[in-house]
Write an enzyme that holds these catalytic residues in place. Sequence first.
Site, PDB file in Angstrom:
ATOM      1  N   ASN A  60      57.350   9.358  40.314  1.00  0.00           N
ATOM      2  CA  ASN A  60      56.552  10.429  40.914  1.00  0.00           C
ATOM      3  C   ASN A  60      55.809   9.962  42.159  1.00  0.00           C
ATOM      4  O   ASN A  60      55.106   8.943  42.122  1.00  0.00           O
ATOM      5  CB  ASN A  60      55.487  10.901  39.904  1.00  0.00           C
ATOM      6  CG  ASN A  60      56.068  11.782  38.822  1.00  0.00           C
ATOM      7  OD1 ASN A  60      57.279  11.880  38.668  1.00  0.00           O
ATOM      8  ND2 ASN A  60      55.195  12.419  38.076  1.00  0.00           N
ATOM      9  N   ILE A  61      55.942  10.749  43.210  1.00  0.00           N
ATOM     10  CA  ILE A  61      55.306  10.385  44.485  1.00  0.00           C
ATOM     11  C   ILE A  61      54.611  11.613  45.074  1.00  0.00           C
ATOM     12  O   ILE A  61      55.271  12.624  45.352  1.00  0.00           O
ATOM     13  CB  ILE A  61      56.374   9.845  45.468  1.00  0.00           C
ATOM     14  CG1 ILE A  61      56.991   8.558  44.903  1.00  0.00           C
ATOM     15  CG2 ILE A  61      55.760   9.600  46.854  1.00  0.00           C
ATOM     16  CD1 ILE A  61      58.289   8.149  45.537  1.00  0.00           C
TER      17      ILE A  61
ATOM     18  N   GLY B 219      52.011   8.192  39.192  1.00  0.00           N
ATOM     19  CA  GLY B 219      51.085   7.368  39.983  1.00  0.00           C
ATOM     20  C   GLY B 219      51.801   6.250  40.716  1.00  0.00           C
ATOM     21  O   GLY B 219      51.318   5.126  40.786  1.00  0.00           O
TER      22      GLY B 219
ATOM     23  N   GLU C 265      53.857  12.912  27.811  1.00  0.00           N
ATOM     24  CA  GLU C 265      53.184  11.668  28.228  1.00  0.00           C
ATOM     25  C   GLU C 265      52.454  11.027  27.060  1.00  0.00           C
ATOM     26  O   GLU C 265      51.797  11.693  26.273  1.00  0.00           O
ATOM     27  CB  GLU C 265      52.193  11.948  29.371  1.00  0.00           C
ATOM     28  CG  GLU C 265      51.465  10.680  29.840  1.00  0.00           C
ATOM     29  CD  GLU C 265      50.717  10.833  31.166  1.00  0.00           C
ATOM     30  OE1 GLU C 265      51.171  11.625  32.019  1.00  0.00           O
ATOM     31  OE2 GLU C 265      49.687  10.175  31.346  1.00  0.00           O
TER      32      GLU C 265
ATOM     33  N   SER D 192      50.859  11.015  46.640  1.00  0.00           N
ATOM     34  CA  SER D 192      49.889  10.485  47.613  1.00  0.00           C
ATOM     35  C   SER D 192      50.560   9.994  48.895  1.00  0.00           C
ATOM     36  O   SER D 192      50.036  10.194  49.991  1.00  0.00           O
ATOM     37  CB  SER D 192      49.074   9.347  46.990  1.00  0.00           C
ATOM     38  OG  SER D 192      48.351   9.832  45.885  1.00  0.00           O
TER      39      SER D 192
ATOM     40  N   SER E 285      52.931   6.034  43.979  1.00  0.00           N
ATOM     41  CA  SER E 285      52.918   5.890  45.445  1.00  0.00           C
ATOM     42  C   SER E 285      52.573   4.457  45.812  1.00  0.00           C
ATOM     43  O   SER E 285      51.819   3.787  45.097  1.00  0.00           O
ATOM     44  CB  SER E 285      51.894   6.845  46.061  1.00  0.00           C
ATOM     45  OG  SER E 285      52.433   8.142  46.158  1.00  0.00           O
TER      46      SER E 285
ATOM     47  N   GLY F 299      46.641   8.776  42.858  1.00  0.00           N
ATOM     48  CA  GLY F 299      45.803   8.822  44.049  1.00  0.00           C
ATOM     49  C   GLY F 299      46.058   7.682  45.029  1.00  0.00           C
ATOM     50  O   GLY F 299      46.963   6.866  44.850  1.00  0.00           O
TER      51      GLY F 299
ATOM     52  N   ASP G 205      54.530  19.736  37.139  1.00  0.00           N
ATOM     53  CA  ASP G 205      53.901  18.423  37.026  1.00  0.00           C
ATOM     54  C   ASP G 205      52.579  18.562  36.259  1.00  0.00           C
ATOM     55  O   ASP G 205      51.756  19.426  36.583  1.00  0.00           O
ATOM     56  CB  ASP G 205      53.647  17.907  38.454  1.00  0.00           C
ATOM     57  CG  ASP G 205      53.200  16.465  38.488  1.00  0.00           C
ATOM     58  OD1 ASP G 205      53.568  15.698  37.581  1.00  0.00           O
ATOM     59  OD2 ASP G 205      52.492  16.094  39.458  1.00  0.00           O
ATOM     60  N   HIS G 206      52.374  17.736  35.254  1.00  0.00           N
ATOM     61  CA  HIS G 206      51.123  17.731  34.467  1.00  0.00           C
ATOM     62  C   HIS G 206      50.739  19.117  33.951  1.00  0.00           C
ATOM     63  O   HIS G 206      49.611  19.580  34.164  1.00  0.00           O
ATOM     64  CB  HIS G 206      49.958  17.157  35.286  1.00  0.00           C
ATOM     65  CG  HIS G 206      50.115  15.709  35.590  1.00  0.00           C
ATOM     66  ND1 HIS G 206      49.921  14.727  34.652  1.00  0.00           N
ATOM     67  CD2 HIS G 206      50.463  15.069  36.735  1.00  0.00           C
ATOM     68  CE1 HIS G 206      50.150  13.543  35.205  1.00  0.00           C
ATOM     69  NE2 HIS G 206      50.493  13.721  36.465  1.00  0.00           N
TER      70      HIS G 206
HETATM   71  P1  13P Z   1      50.683   9.301  43.245  1.00  0.00           P
HETATM   72  O1  13P Z   1      49.266   9.743  43.367  1.00  0.00           O
HETATM   73  O2  13P Z   1      50.776   7.820  43.088  1.00  0.00           O
HETATM   74  O3  13P Z   1      51.536   9.783  44.362  1.00  0.00           O
HETATM   75  O4  13P Z   1      51.271   9.910  41.881  1.00  0.00           O
HETATM   76  C1  13P Z   1      51.768  11.223  41.862  1.00  0.00           C
HETATM   77  C2  13P Z   1      52.043  11.683  40.475  1.00  0.00           C
HETATM   78  O5  13P Z   1      52.080  10.950  39.520  1.00  0.00           O
HETATM   79  C3  13P Z   1      52.313  13.120  40.314  1.00  0.00           C
HETATM   80  O6  13P Z   1      52.431  13.463  38.972  1.00  0.00           O
HETATM   81  O1  G3H Z   2      49.394  13.690  39.578  1.00  0.00           O
HETATM   82  C1  G3H Z   2      48.869  14.499  40.337  1.00  0.00           C
HETATM   83  C2  G3H Z   2      49.581  14.966  41.553  1.00  0.00           C
HETATM   84  O2  G3H Z   2      49.338  14.107  42.633  1.00  0.00           O
HETATM   85  C3  G3H Z   2      49.214  16.379  41.855  1.00  0.00           C
HETATM   86  O3  G3H Z   2      47.951  16.435  42.427  1.00  0.00           O
HETATM   87  O4  G3H Z   2      46.836  18.146  41.014  1.00  0.00           O
HETATM   88  O5  G3H Z   2      45.963  17.593  43.312  1.00  0.00           O
HETATM   89  O6  G3H Z   2      48.117  18.845  43.038  1.00  0.00           O
HETATM   90  P1  G3H Z   2      47.160  17.852  42.443  1.00  0.00           P
HETATM   91 ZN    ZN Z   3      51.220  12.251  37.678  1.00  0.00          ZN
END
Ligand code: 13P
Ligand code: G3H
Ligand code: ZN
Length: 332
Positions: free
Chosen positions: A267-268, A225, A134, A270, A227, A181, A82-83
């Site tokens: 993506n979930i 993002g 992205e 939070s 959640s 978040g 992720d990212h």
């Molecule tokens: P949330 O913070 O909305 O759960 O998003 C998570 C996310 O995008 C992880 O890449």
């Molecule tokens: O998008 C970000 C995700 O919620 C991952 O969060 O970088 O704190 O692990 P983190």
């Molecule tokens: Zn993300």
Amino acid sequence: MPLVGTKEMFKKAYEGGFAIGAFNVNNMEIVQGITEAAAALKSPVILQCSAGARKYAKHAYLVHLVKAALEVEDIPIALHLDHGPDFETCKSCIDGGFTSVMIDKSGLSFEDNIKETKRVVEYAHAHGVVVEAELGTLAGIEDDVKVEHGNEAYTRPEEVEEFVSRTGCDSLAIAIGTSHGAYKFTPEQCTRDPETGILVPPPLRFDVLAEIEKKIPNFPIVLHGASSVIQKYVKIINDNGGKLKDAVGIPEDQLRKAAKSAVCKINIDSDLRLAMTAGIREHFMQHPDHFDPRQYIAPGRDYIKELVEHKIKDVLGSDGSAPAIMDLVNAK
Ligand code: 13P
Ligand code: G3H
Ligand code: ZN
């Protein structure tokens, strides 16, 4: 059963009008809660690790936890970065057993984003791994990067076709008003429900999503993002000594609508954090004498399982009742 990539999952999701949940994992109980829920509903699932998760838990632990889940549960699982912040992190995940990576250069110029993404795509494809990229920026916090509310930028539909064809990426994360978040919007950006006092956020830009879909038909779109910041868990946290004021997320009806469109991955993270924290806080308040981690972490895992079952059934639509899903599960 080996880990799978996301190509087949996204094809089915696109055709079937549902989305695959991509849940962030950081420890064993989170992996267990998610995969037990997905297996109970015969749903494929994406388990994703951020650079922060790899720093916290170490790459090897994460890979082996996910492989352990594959031994225990009979469902297709993809392991995704992720990212991904840079080529080196993506390469390390590709070499180290991940089946999918994200390269996130959305903070760079269009040309530099293309250049950096293409480099990862070339390496990933040569190793049988798929790549998410992205375009556009979300507000919120990911690892050390914080984008202030007001500085986010929606994805420009006129750029997506060129970006996808020049990079060769396999899926595209877009910005249409979601945010990372548990505080996705400031109170000023929202209205307040007069009865409950809960903040109501501005709607997602489905018009931008529709434009993007038109430009790149049949191409899987990813929503970060996403959640909902479920108020049930926020309340449990606050009733048990927590202080989360004005936490607000994306309403579930909007996510359901997105899941029926070209959005194939949602993506979930939070919501998982809130569910686990709610379970642990509640347990400590009820049992102040407990000090065995198994006693207080298990309720957090139970709430994660409850949450993920709800997401799969009521938001994503990826449970085994979708005919396309049974093909995918049976093919494994
Ligand atoms: P949330 O913070 O909305 O759960 O998003 C998570 C996310 O995008 C992880 O890449
Ligand atoms: O998008 C970000 C995700 O919620 C991952 O969060 O970088 O704190 O692990 P983190
Ligand atoms: Zn993300």
